[in-house]
Write a protein that holds these residues in place. Structure first.
Motif, mmCIF file in Angstrom:
data_model
loop_
_atom_site.group_PDB
_atom_site.id
_atom_site.type_symbol
_atom_site.label_atom_id
_atom_site.label_comp_id
_atom_site.label_asym_id
_atom_site.label_seq_id
_atom_site.Cartn_x
_atom_site.Cartn_y
_atom_site.Cartn_z
ATOM 1 N N ASP A 13 0.337 -1.237 0.136
ATOM 2 C CA ASP A 13 0.442 0.226 -0.238
ATOM 3 C C ASP A 13 1.326 1.673 0.088
ATOM 4 N N VAL A 14 1.856 1.482 1.125
ATOM 5 C CA VAL A 14 2.914 2.527 0.986
ATOM 6 C C VAL A 14 3.967 2.668 -0.048
ATOM 7 N N ARG A 33 7.275 -7.625 -4.835
ATOM 8 C CA ARG A 33 6.400 -8.615 -4.167
ATOM 9 C C ARG A 33 6.535 -9.635 -4.529
ATOM 10 N N ARG A 34 5.820 -10.531 -3.916
ATOM 11 C CA ARG A 34 5.030 -11.896 -4.260
ATOM 12 C C ARG A 34 4.312 -11.959 -4.822
ATOM 13 N N THR A 35 3.038 -11.216 -5.124
ATOM 14 C CA THR A 35 2.188 -11.238 -6.453
ATOM 15 C C THR A 35 2.340 -10.001 -7.010
ATOM 16 N N ASP A 49 10.548 -13.354 -2.950
ATOM 17 C CA ASP A 49 10.351 -13.365 -1.531
ATOM 18 C C ASP A 49 10.832 -13.237 -1.088
ATOM 19 N N LEU A 50 10.826 -12.115 -0.377
ATOM 20 C CA LEU A 50 12.523 -11.410 0.642
ATOM 21 C C LEU A 50 12.983 -12.746 1.735
ATOM 22 N N ALA A 70 8.629 -3.554 3.646
ATOM 23 C CA ALA A 70 7.662 -4.916 3.674
ATOM 24 C C ALA A 70 6.775 -4.697 5.060
ATOM 25 N N TYR A 84 11.599 -8.851 8.292
ATOM 26 C CA TYR A 84 12.706 -7.875 8.853
ATOM 27 C C TYR A 84 13.808 -7.442 8.854
ATOM 28 N N THR A 105 11.132 1.058 6.339
ATOM 29 C CA THR A 105 10.449 1.872 7.186
ATOM 30 C C THR A 105 10.247 0.855 8.723
ATOM 31 N N ILE A 157 -0.941 3.502 10.569
ATOM 32 C CA ILE A 157 -0.870 3.656 9.218
ATOM 33 C C ILE A 157 -2.305 4.107 9.399
ATOM 34 N N ARG A 162 -8.293 0.907 5.292
ATOM 35 C CA ARG A 162 -8.126 0.630 7.105
ATOM 36 C C ARG A 162 -9.232 1.263 7.713
HETATM 37 N N1 LIG Z 1 -0.048 -1.282 9.318
HETATM 38 C C1 LIG Z 1 0.034 0.309 10.391
HETATM 39 O O1 LIG Z 1 0.374 0.375 11.046
HETATM 40 C C2 LIG Z 1 1.515 -0.379 10.689
HETATM 41 C C3 LIG Z 1 2.379 1.317 11.525
HETATM 42 C C4 LIG Z 1 3.728 1.128 11.514
HETATM 43 C C5 LIG Z 1 4.666 1.183 10.744
HETATM 44 N N2 LIG Z 1 4.678 -0.070 9.496
HETATM 45 C C6 LIG Z 1 5.550 -0.507 8.200
HETATM 46 O O2 LIG Z 1 5.444 0.103 6.863
HETATM 47 C C7 LIG Z 1 5.510 0.236 5.452
HETATM 48 C C8 LIG Z 1 4.917 -0.396 4.785
HETATM 49 O O3 LIG Z 1 3.104 -1.093 5.248
HETATM 50 P P1 LIG Z 1 2.329 -0.633 4.260
HETATM 51 O O4 LIG Z 1 1.227 -1.160 4.739
HETATM 52 O O5 LIG Z 1 2.525 -0.170 2.969
HETATM 53 O O6 LIG Z 1 2.170 -2.689 4.154
HETATM 54 P P2 LIG Z 1 1.201 -3.863 2.935
HETATM 55 O O7 LIG Z 1 0.099 -3.200 2.353
HETATM 56 O O8 LIG Z 1 0.730 -5.064 4.144
HETATM 57 O O9 LIG Z 1 2.837 -3.789 2.424
HETATM 58 C C9 LIG Z 1 3.338 -4.310 2.334
HETATM 59 C C10 LIG Z 1 4.246 -5.844 1.240
HETATM 60 O O10 LIG Z 1 5.506 -6.534 1.892
HETATM 61 C C11 LIG Z 1 4.950 -7.396 0.527
HETATM 62 N N3 LIG Z 1 5.801 -8.434 1.189
HETATM 63 C C12 LIG Z 1 5.408 -8.922 2.755
HETATM 64 N N4 LIG Z 1 6.348 -10.192 2.783
HETATM 65 C C13 LIG Z 1 6.913 -9.916 1.438
HETATM 66 C C14 LIG Z 1 8.124 -11.142 1.226
HETATM 67 N N5 LIG Z 1 8.147 -12.239 1.988
HETATM 68 N N6 LIG Z 1 8.847 -11.166 0.073
HETATM 69 C C15 LIG Z 1 8.512 -10.364 -1.033
HETATM 70 N N7 LIG Z 1 7.383 -9.255 -0.331
HETATM 71 C C16 LIG Z 1 6.470 -9.294 0.632
HETATM 72 C C17 LIG Z 1 3.243 -7.501 0.272
HETATM 73 O O11 LIG Z 1 3.337 -8.383 -1.050
HETATM 74 P P3 LIG Z 1 2.939 -10.252 -1.215
HETATM 75 O O12 LIG Z 1 2.616 -10.800 -0.158
HETATM 76 O O13 LIG Z 1 2.277 -9.945 -2.921
HETATM 77 O O14 LIG Z 1 4.809 -10.653 -1.284
HETATM 78 C C18 LIG Z 1 3.243 -6.132 0.392
HETATM 79 O O15 LIG Z 1 3.224 -5.900 -0.739
HETATM 80 C C19 LIG Z 1 6.001 -1.680 6.864
HETATM 81 O O16 LIG Z 1 7.115 -1.789 6.805
HETATM 82 C C20 LIG Z 1 5.321 -1.493 7.873
HETATM 83 O O17 LIG Z 1 6.186 -2.845 8.775
HETATM 84 C C21 LIG Z 1 3.134 0.121 9.258
#
Ligand SMILES: NC(=O)c1ccc[n+]([C@@H]2O[C@H](COP(=O)([O-])OP(=O)(O)OC[C@H]3O[C@@H](n4cnc5c(N)ncnc54)[C@H](OP(=O)(O)O)[C@@H]3O)[C@@H](O)[C@H]2O)c1
Length: 282
Positions: A13-14, A33-35, A49-50, A70, A84, A105, A157, A162
């Motif tokens: 998303d971000v 990303r994976r998809t 896949d990371l 991620a 991470y 991030t 976020i 959401r």
């Molecule tokens: N949610 C919150 O409130 C919050 C708060 C603080 C910080 N954060 C951090 O902010 C950042 C951005 O978050 P976001 O909302 O954009 O998350 P998101 O929409 O869930 O996106 C995360 C991405 O990571 C990819 N991913 C996950 N595991 C992977 C793997 N093993 N290999 C390759 N790609 C992988 C997923 O794609 P696929 O599934 O297609 O692989 C997805 O596109 C993250 O680092 C999160 O930890 C989030």
């Protein structure tokens, strides 16, 4: 500005919001990303896949800037560590050359404070939960990997899709006034905005700080937020209960604002108003 090659590892998303903005600014953006069929047009997908080094080997482009954003899909300690710490290490190993900038991030979950106090980049971080502890290890890896790196700690976020808190309030749930529980948030568009702002500063030759706390201008109690949502939605609150885990603290964005960033959504009212306008009526 010279066109950059930018790899967004974990382009969700971000990452996709950032990627589209960087593409519009003329940069070449790769999203890993994976998809990859879920990536918007304009971002060049890389399937990987990371957590699996073999899937990354030979697949990554030479890039000027790496943004690692991620999010763990398995929410146990092993899943956090793989996403991470391991994922970042795997990308750094697989890159054909070191980028000039790494943005990682992280999360305000690294703070342990629970007494409503103000926290900033200098505040102690002694999280008692594994999620914060693992995130600190990943931060350390980013800062010690030999690449010019900055950590961006996002608070909660929110934004399109959401709708958890909105749905809770719609179902009659609210947060009690006492004990006072401060919450901190940042809209998805500001997450991308902050990352693009830091990239622009770097490209203008400015040195970035090692860490930025990225949260909007206005920490607010969950009681205040849920009451405002109920009033705005025109629904009653029937039950008050703790709606969130985690400690009560207030995140300061003073450093980020001093660097020149101005929030698109400076408080929850602005961000949720925009979200509510997009939601279908119930
Ligand atoms: N949610 C919150 O409130 C919050 C708060 C603080 C910080 N954060 C951090 O902010 C950042 C951005 O978050 P976001 O909302 O954009 O998350 P998101 O929409 O869930 O996106 C995360 C991405 O990571 C990819 N991913 C996950 N595991 C992977 C793997 N093993 N290999 C390759 N790609 C992988 C997923 O794609 P696929 O599934 O297609 O692989 C997805 O596109 C993250 O680092 C999160 O930890 C989030």
């Amino acid at each position: 500005m010279h066109k950059q090659q930018i790899l967004i590892a974990g382009c969700g998303d971000v990452g996709s919001t950032l990627g589209l903005a960087l593409t519009a600014a003329g940069h070449k953006v790769f999203g890993l990303r994976r998809t990859i069929n879920q990536l918007p047009a304009g971002i060049q997908g890389i399937t990987g896949d990371l957590t699996n080094p073999a899937s990354l080997s030979g697949q990554l482009p030479r890039c000027d800037i790496l943004v690692y954003c991620a999010a763990a899909s398995n929410h146990d300690e092993a899943g956090y560590r793989a996403a991470y710490v391991g994922g970042l290490a795997n990308v750094l190993t697989a890159l054909p050359a070191a980028p000039r900038l790494l943005l990682f991030t992280s999360s305000s979950g690294v703070y342990h404070q629970a007494d409503g106090s103000m926290v900033d980049e200098q505040s102690p971080t002694e999280p008692d939960r594994f999620s914060g502890q693992v995130m600190l290890q990943a931060e350390q890896l980013a800062l010690s990997c030999g690449i010019n790196a900055s950590i961006v700690r996002f608070s909660g976020i929110y934004g399109p899709g959401r709708n958890h808190l909105i749905n809770q309030v719609r179902s009659g749930l609210g947060a009690p006034a006492l004990p006072e529980h401060y919450s901190n948030r940042i809209h998805r568009d500001d997450c991308a905005g902050v990352l693009q702002h830091l990239i622009n500063l770097h490209l203008q030759g400015e040195a970035l700080a090692p860490t930025y706390l990225a949260s909007d201008d206005t920490p607010a109690t969950l009681h205040e937020v849920s009451q405002w949502l109920a009033t705005t939605l025109g629904v009653p609150i029937n039950t008050n209960q703790a709606l969130r885990r985690g400690g009560s603290k207030r995140c300061s964005n003073t450093l980020l604002r001093a660097s020149g960033y101005r929030f698109i959504y400076p408080d929850f009212r602005a961000g949720y108003s925009a979200m509510l306008q997009q939601l279908p009526p119930t």
